[in-house]
Design a protein around this motif. Structure first.
Motif, PDB file in Angstrom:
ATOM      1  N   ILE A 276       0.834  -1.209   0.000  1.00 55.52           N
ATOM      2  CA  ILE A 276       0.000   0.000   0.000  1.00 55.52           C
ATOM      3  C   ILE A 276       0.867   1.257   0.000  1.00 55.52           C
ATOM      4  O   ILE A 276       0.453   2.294  -0.497  1.00 55.52           O
ATOM      5  N   LEU A 277       2.077   1.158   0.549  1.00 57.24           N
ATOM      6  CA  LEU A 277       2.954   2.331   0.633  1.00 57.24           C
ATOM      7  C   LEU A 277       4.174   2.172  -0.267  1.00 57.24           C
ATOM      8  O   LEU A 277       4.664   1.068  -0.492  1.00 57.24           O
TER       9      LEU A 277
ATOM     10  N   GLY B  24       7.436   6.290   1.445  1.00 55.73           N
ATOM     11  CA  GLY B  24       6.480   6.370   2.544  1.00 55.73           C
ATOM     12  C   GLY B  24       6.941   5.541   3.735  1.00 55.73           C
ATOM     13  O   GLY B  24       6.846   5.959   4.897  1.00 55.73           O
TER      14      GLY B  24
ATOM     15  N   LEU C  50       9.719   7.178   5.592  1.00 58.66           N
ATOM     16  CA  LEU C  50       9.211   8.281   6.399  1.00 58.66           C
ATOM     17  C   LEU C  50       8.675   7.759   7.743  1.00 58.66           C
ATOM     18  O   LEU C  50       8.907   8.357   8.807  1.00 58.66           O
ATOM     19  N   ILE C  51       7.985   6.666   7.697  1.00 58.90           N
ATOM     20  CA  ILE C  51       7.466   6.064   8.940  1.00 58.90           C
ATOM     21  C   ILE C  51       8.635   5.624   9.824  1.00 58.90           C
ATOM     22  O   ILE C  51       8.649   5.869  11.040  1.00 58.90           O
TER      23      ILE C  51
ATOM     24  N   ALA D 127       0.469  -1.833   5.677  1.00 55.01           N
ATOM     25  CA  ALA D 127       1.772  -1.160   5.795  1.00 55.01           C
ATOM     26  C   ALA D 127       2.651  -1.888   6.811  1.00 55.01           C
ATOM     27  O   ALA D 127       3.875  -1.950   6.651  1.00 55.01           O
TER      28      ALA D 127
ATOM     29  N   ILE E 130      -4.946   4.429  -3.704  1.00 53.22           N
ATOM     30  CA  ILE E 130      -3.970   3.390  -3.359  1.00 53.22           C
ATOM     31  C   ILE E 130      -3.717   2.544  -4.608  1.00 53.22           C
ATOM     32  O   ILE E 130      -4.530   2.551  -5.529  1.00 53.22           O
ATOM     33  N   PRO E 131      -2.585   1.824  -4.646  1.00 57.29           N
ATOM     34  CA  PRO E 131      -2.270   1.072  -5.876  1.00 57.29           C
ATOM     35  C   PRO E 131      -3.248  -0.082  -6.103  1.00 57.29           C
ATOM     36  O   PRO E 131      -3.930  -0.525  -5.187  1.00 57.29           O
TER      37      PRO E 131
ATOM     38  N   ILE F 184      -3.155   6.179   3.065  1.00 62.45           N
ATOM     39  CA  ILE F 184      -2.589   6.674   4.321  1.00 62.45           C
ATOM     40  C   ILE F 184      -2.031   8.080   4.103  1.00 62.45           C
ATOM     41  O   ILE F 184      -1.199   8.291   3.225  1.00 62.45           O
TER      42      ILE F 184
ATOM     43  N   LEU G  45       0.431  10.740   4.859  1.00 65.77           N
ATOM     44  CA  LEU G  45       1.769  10.752   5.473  1.00 65.77           C
ATOM     45  C   LEU G  45       2.293  12.171   5.700  1.00 65.77           C
ATOM     46  O   LEU G  45       3.495  12.377   5.880  1.00 65.77           O
TER      47      LEU G  45
ATOM     48  N   GLN H 200       3.483  15.274   7.638  1.00 69.36           N
ATOM     49  CA  GLN H 200       4.246  15.198   8.895  1.00 69.36           C
ATOM     50  C   GLN H 200       3.359  15.438  10.123  1.00 69.36           C
ATOM     51  O   GLN H 200       3.550  14.813  11.168  1.00 69.36           O
TER      52      GLN H 200
ATOM     53  N   PHE I 195       1.859  12.409  12.029  1.00 74.41           N
ATOM     54  CA  PHE I 195       2.659  11.548  12.901  1.00 74.41           C
ATOM     55  C   PHE I 195       2.506  11.913  14.376  1.00 74.41           C
ATOM     56  O   PHE I 195       2.867  11.130  15.257  1.00 74.41           O
TER      57      PHE I 195
END
Lengths: 481, 481
Positions: free
Chosen positions: A9-10, A14, A17-18, A298, B4-5, B380, B382, B384, B387
């Motif tokens: 999915i990411l 991405g 970044l997580i 993810a 999403i893909p 999702i 992402l 910043q 987070f």
């Protein structure tokens, strides 16, 4: 075994970044290691900054400890070698529910679970071919003191099943008892050199590793047994409410635990677990819908980058009965788990009420769904014979394929069939009294239990297990808390 | 809109193999074009080999005709411009069930559907915000003669909904009536220059294109309206039983139909549809489980390589009621459809009995699931801020996030909530009388219908539509076959 690709999915960016946010969290906020000076010392020696019970990790430290020695895949042995399972890679292990205090069924009004229930669920997992694993605390045997029930549970797994199982984690002493009983069943030397248990270490989110849990962890890791690390995140309660944050925090909480196993015993197997819930702000009940689906997926990518097996899933539902909502929620969860590349699907069957209750009928229904999921994982056979061009030429436009050689050679195994998934015509079902899926599952449940036969066990092993239990029970207080 | 893909179950090599087998099938076996000399002539002129009614296509011919002019994406206009939909690309349109002869509900014993049912389902799709489309023959209004019911259905879509809809396809004449009514509602010139209908052309597998269907196709294509081409494959009956064969045959059957639209009117929009079923060899009932899930996914890949939008799905089930089996089957189907990259999710809601029956309660329940699926497609975030590092620093290890700024700013929209998906504690549900999900859906259904208000329509347009219907009905025989 999953033969189809995972669903990513990411993007790699991405995921990076997580990971960067998890590293910042570990470096800037850190985790509390409560009541456990041994663990603090291990972390300090490895390079972490320790102030009181707060431990902060330089970016990348935990990851490098894990990368150095944690295995990507390992074999968990069952006492019947044919039931041993591979955990990691493309392997997928289905394990039953874990930790439900209540049970419910068409024959059982909702009530606290007992040891009899527990053993019955062990028998069900043994009898149902879709299940690879006997699990751990499938439901809580609340009629047995908390201080002693781990003994009965390990005995139940060993006596009524020959599939692999999980050890007790509610204290180091109970972990030690689990190992002792496993040594009796498998032999001391075998346990010293093989992985015979996978045990579930939950992390108290946010950012706390407590002594009880670490104590059990150290016992298992010291004996080279496998652990399963799962931060239990409820977005909005034990962490921020966004999927990005739930993922970064889960990773930040799991990595120190996984690293600790490697500090205790380099090479001890450890599974990265993800269990995130949303919070229904009206009822205060954790939910596992839309946003948590994304986290499941993810999480699998993060586990693969960490290089350890992945636990998530399974067919959990907040429904009160195995009705349509439970079907939707469970199937979706199991599907995304599989696509996420799950290696250890805990809670694969039976859960209702978001984990508080275990449904007898749903345990069977979910298993039948897992049968179809198993076939899905086989993927599409593209062998030239499968295209059936001769059959198409033979039948031709407007023709029928029921009697072609191609169909006759394949029809028995062509599609998944389950008596619980209702493919009979309406009229036929009506004439049978229109039993719904739960009622059909109840019929199957009764027949599974009626036909159940315990797997063979050496009488001297059985006696030794019972002696050990009696001895330990005589020593332990009758505590129900 | 899917952000999403897609999930690609097959490699490029695997897809090329399926395409090569479809090409061989078209070249060596061919398709029958029955009772339609006009279509035969169009195919001959395009380079196909025609012998009697059998048409064989050199490898790649159909694909090159499609590639030359079929659009990848188009806009279907609704009479309310805010309801217009994009079909193709990353867009996903949810449309209700199609063609059920029976209806059933907690307030309706299972019986043949009537026009009143049909209109009620139109009202439901209008009222439910998850639905993008009003559909076509949602259920069959069996109390109206077959020869006339298309008029009542188009009128129902126009009068009780302002979402886009589908035209009649059971004859060229009925397609012509659909266009005439659409011209009254949208204006003749608007219809000449815009896509105002998507109509469902099913192909009689194996390998037959019949005159009825081609007649309707030509009417719609000639008016530049969109068609949806779906071979209806039952593995083991109307084609070989293997997924590889079902995929190759579906492609081989759809390509000539899609190509024909381009020969009639280059650039007319056309959707590639996949509808494969297994066959339960015990009951003879088509099933849509394991192997068909694989086909759903691969079908999306084939559609993208063909360069046209994709139809598959939706929440169909062979269950007799909206119970756990229906939940599992529907959710799985919808999930794989979305991951397949579906653009037009037909049968998105309500289907039971494998399409024979439409459930009132399931129509509402499925919609609520689609709401969660819609959020899943958002992916999702992402950013910043998501987070929540400040919140984590603020709450710290062991802290609580219920009152952090981060949570307070997001909690209202953080998770999908539906009154039908049961997140209340057991005790609260018990005190409410333990309504199951179907009963809760029934409550919502009643309130949706009670609160329903028809969208505004110009009185002169309404009168013109009614006059047209009356005029046509006076001319048509009362045929029920």
């Amino acid at each position: 075994m999953r033969r189809i690709p995972t669903y990513d999915i990411l993007s790699e960016e991405g995921l990076a970044l997580i990971e960067a946010n998890a590293d910042r969290l570990l470096e800037e906020v850190g985790v509390d290691v409560r009541g456990d000076p041994v663990a603090l010392e291990l972390f300090r020696e490895a390079g972490a900054q320790v102030q009181g019970e707060r431990v902060r990790f330089p970016a990348g430290l935990c990851r490098s400890i894990i990368a150095a020695s944690a295995p990507e895949q390992f074999r968990q042995h069952a006492r019947n070698p044919e039931r041993s399972v591979e955990i990691g890679g493309n392997n997928v292990v289905f394990a039953p529910a874990y930790g439900a205090p209540f049970v419910r069924g068409l024959d059982v009004e909702r009530r606290y679970a007992t040891l009899e229930d527990f053993n019955r669920f062990v028998m069900l997992s043994q009898a149902l071919p879709q299940m690879h694993h006997s699990g751990g605390t499938i439901c809580e045997p609340t009629d047995i003191p908390v201080s002693k029930r781990h003994l009965d549970m390990i005995y139940g797994h060993l006596r009524y099943s020959d599939k692999p199982y999980m050890g007790a984690v509610t204290s180091g002493e109970r972990a030690q008892d689990s190992i002792a009983m496993t040594q009796i069943a498998f032999g001391r030397e075998f346990v010293a050199n093989n992985y015979c248990m996978v045990s579930l270490i939950n992390i108290n989110s946010p950012l706390v590793l407590d002594a009880t849990m670490l104590d059990a962890l150290r016992v298992y890791a010291a004996h080279g047994q496998a652990c399963l690390f799962t931060p239990f995140m409820i977005g909005g309660a034990s962490g921020p409410v966004s999927p990005a944050a739930m993922l970064a925090q889960t990773l930040a909480e799991a990595m120190p635990g996984i690293a600790l196993t490697q500090l205790v015993r380099p090479g001890a197997p450890v599974i990265f677990g993800l269990l995130v819930s949303g919070l229904n702000m009206r009822s205060g009940v954790p939910t596992r819908f839309d946003e948590t689906w994304k986290c499941l997926l993810a999480g699998g990518q993060l586990a693969r980058r960490l290089g350890v097996p992945y636990r998530c899933g399974g067919m959990t539902s907040t429904s009160k009965t195995p009705h349509v909502h439970a079907g939707m929620e469970g199937a979706t969860y199991a599907t995304y788990s599989m696509l996420a590349g799950v290696n250890f699907l805990l809670h694969a069957t039976g859960t209702i009420e978001g984990g508080l209750c275990l449904s007898y009928e749903k345990s069977v229904l979910d298993c039948h769904y897992l049968g179809a999921l198993g076939r899905m994982m086989d993927g599409i056979d593209l062998d030239q014979d499968e295209f059936g061009l001769e059959a198409l030429a033979e039948a031709g436009p407007g023709g029928n394929f029921l009697a072609t050689k191609h169909t006759l050679a394949r029809y028995r195994e062509a599609f998944y069939e389950s008596p619980l998934f209702d493919s009979k015509p309406f009229e036929q079902r009506r004439d049978e009294g229109s039993p719904d899926a739960a009622q059909r599952a109840n019929t199957e449940l009764r027949s599974l239990l009626a036909d159940y036969e315990p797997p063979p066990i050496d009488a001297s092993v059985d006696a030794a297990l019972q002696d050990f239990m009696a001895e330990r029970k005589a020593m332990l207080p009758d505590s129900f808390a």
